[in-house]
Design a protein around this motif. Structure first.
Motif, PDB file in Angstrom:
ATOM      1  N   GLY A  17      47.993 -39.657  26.479  1.00 60.91           N
ATOM      2  CA  GLY A  17      48.476 -38.375  25.960  1.00 60.91           C
ATOM      3  C   GLY A  17      48.397 -37.281  27.007  1.00 60.91           C
ATOM      4  N   LEU A  18      47.335 -37.306  27.809  1.00 59.29           N
ATOM      5  CA  LEU A  18      47.206 -36.316  28.886  1.00 59.29           C
ATOM      6  C   LEU A  18      48.225 -36.572  29.990  1.00 59.29           C
ATOM      7  N   VAL A  19      48.489 -37.845  30.283  1.00 59.52           N
ATOM      8  CA  VAL A  19      49.494 -38.170  31.298  1.00 59.52           C
ATOM      9  C   VAL A  19      50.855 -37.622  30.871  1.00 59.52           C
ATOM     10  N   ARG A  20      51.234 -37.845  29.621  1.00 61.09           N
ATOM     11  CA  ARG A  20      52.525 -37.337  29.127  1.00 61.09           C
ATOM     12  C   ARG A  20      52.560 -35.807  29.184  1.00 61.09           C
ATOM     13  N   LEU A  21      51.461 -35.169  28.820  1.00 64.09           N
ATOM     14  CA  LEU A  21      51.395 -33.711  28.852  1.00 64.09           C
ATOM     15  C   LEU A  21      51.581 -33.196  30.278  1.00 64.09           C
ATOM     16  N   LEU A  22      50.908 -33.811  31.241  1.00 61.87           N
ATOM     17  CA  LEU A  22      51.035 -33.372  32.638  1.00 61.87           C
ATOM     18  C   LEU A  22      52.461 -33.563  33.140  1.00 61.87           C
ATOM     19  N   GLU A  23      53.075 -34.678  32.784  1.00 67.93           N
ATOM     20  CA  GLU A  23      54.456 -34.905  33.226  1.00 67.93           C
ATOM     21  C   GLU A  23      55.399 -33.858  32.634  1.00 67.93           C
ATOM     22  N   ARG A  24      55.224 -33.552  31.380  1.00 66.21           N
ATOM     23  CA  ARG A  24      56.076 -32.577  30.712  1.00 66.21           C
ATOM     24  C   ARG A  24      55.844 -31.170  31.267  1.00 66.21           C
ATOM     25  N   GLN A  25      54.588 -30.793  31.446  1.00 68.85           N
ATOM     26  CA  GLN A  25      54.276 -29.441  31.936  1.00 68.85           C
ATOM     27  C   GLN A  25      54.777 -29.242  33.354  1.00 68.85           C
ATOM     28  N   SER A  26      54.823 -30.312  34.137  1.00 67.26           N
ATOM     29  CA  SER A  26      55.242 -30.165  35.539  1.00 67.26           C
ATOM     30  C   SER A  26      56.720 -29.844  35.670  1.00 67.26           C
ATOM     31  N   THR A  27      57.484 -30.012  34.593  1.00 66.94           N
ATOM     32  CA  THR A  27      58.919 -29.719  34.667  1.00 66.94           C
ATOM     33  C   THR A  27      59.280 -28.385  34.017  1.00 66.94           C
ATOM     34  N   LEU A  28      58.287 -27.670  33.485  1.00 66.23           N
ATOM     35  CA  LEU A  28      58.571 -26.377  32.853  1.00 66.23           C
ATOM     36  C   LEU A  28      58.882 -25.329  33.914  1.00 66.23           C
TER      37      LEU A  28
END
Length: 197
Positions: A17-28
């Motif tokens: 869940g943290l991996v997905r969050l980091l990937e998503r936040q890095s594209t904001l």
């Protein structure tokens, strides 16, 4: 002790869940990214304070025991230990990089985004690698007295500040975001938020 491996795998599922969050936040971008930078800092801080200190340390002791028994190829053991060291180093560096970006110190947003995605991918790769190699080998080759020795050699594992109730005050928002994505009611986080307000 299969339950040790089961617990490590359960921790991996939560870390995904943290991996997905980091990937998503890095594209904001822009204002949205700025608003969520604290969430990324909290995620990285958690990763450097709990998995790096507790989770990976336990896995390193399992690796050491397997190497003692010649049940694990030395190259595999070295690779896994190196992955843990790299994750720990890069996690701390990313926290510093995000802080530099927030202070408007010559930090390229594009480079930071790339490094966050790379860190997330390294963590995902590490978990998959362990589940394909070390966990099955440990389950087959380690006896109950060896599992006991692994646990006794470890310092007392601290409670998980993000995924155990009560959620630590610093991580309430992070827990809420992860739980919402997983479709969890997130009662522990909501209760904790009220208790600290």
């Amino acid at each position: 002790m299969a339950n040790i491996i089961d617990n490590l795998i359960a921790e991996h599922r939560r870390l995904e869940g943290l991996v997905r969050l980091l990937e998503r936040q890095s594209t904001l971008r822009d204002a949205q990214a700025a608003a969520n930078s604290a969430l990324v800092v909290d995620a990285l801080y958690y990763l450097t304070q709990f998995p790096d200190v507790n989770h990976h340390a336990l896995e390193n002791r399992i690796i050491g025991k397997l190497l003692e028994k010649n049940a694990l190829a030395h190259e595999l053991g070295s690779e896994l230990s190196a992955q843990h060291a790299t994750l720990a180093l890069h996690g701390h560096e990313l926290i510093q990089d995000i802080e530099s970006l927030m202070r408007d110190e010559n930090m390229s947003r594009e480079l930071l985004e790339f490094r966050i995605r790379l860190y997330a991918e390294r963590l995902r790769h590490n978990m998959a690698f362990e589940e394909l190699t070390i966990f099955p080998i440990a389950t087959r080759h380690l006896e109950s007295d060896e599992w006991s020795a692994i646990l006794q050699a470890s310092p007392i594992r601290s409670a998980d500040p993000l995924f155990q109730t009560p959620v630590h005050e610093r991580f309430v928002q992070l827990h809420h975001v992860i739980a919402a994505e997983a479709g969890c009611s997130c009662q522990g986080a909501a209760t904790n938020r009220r208790s600290h307000s």
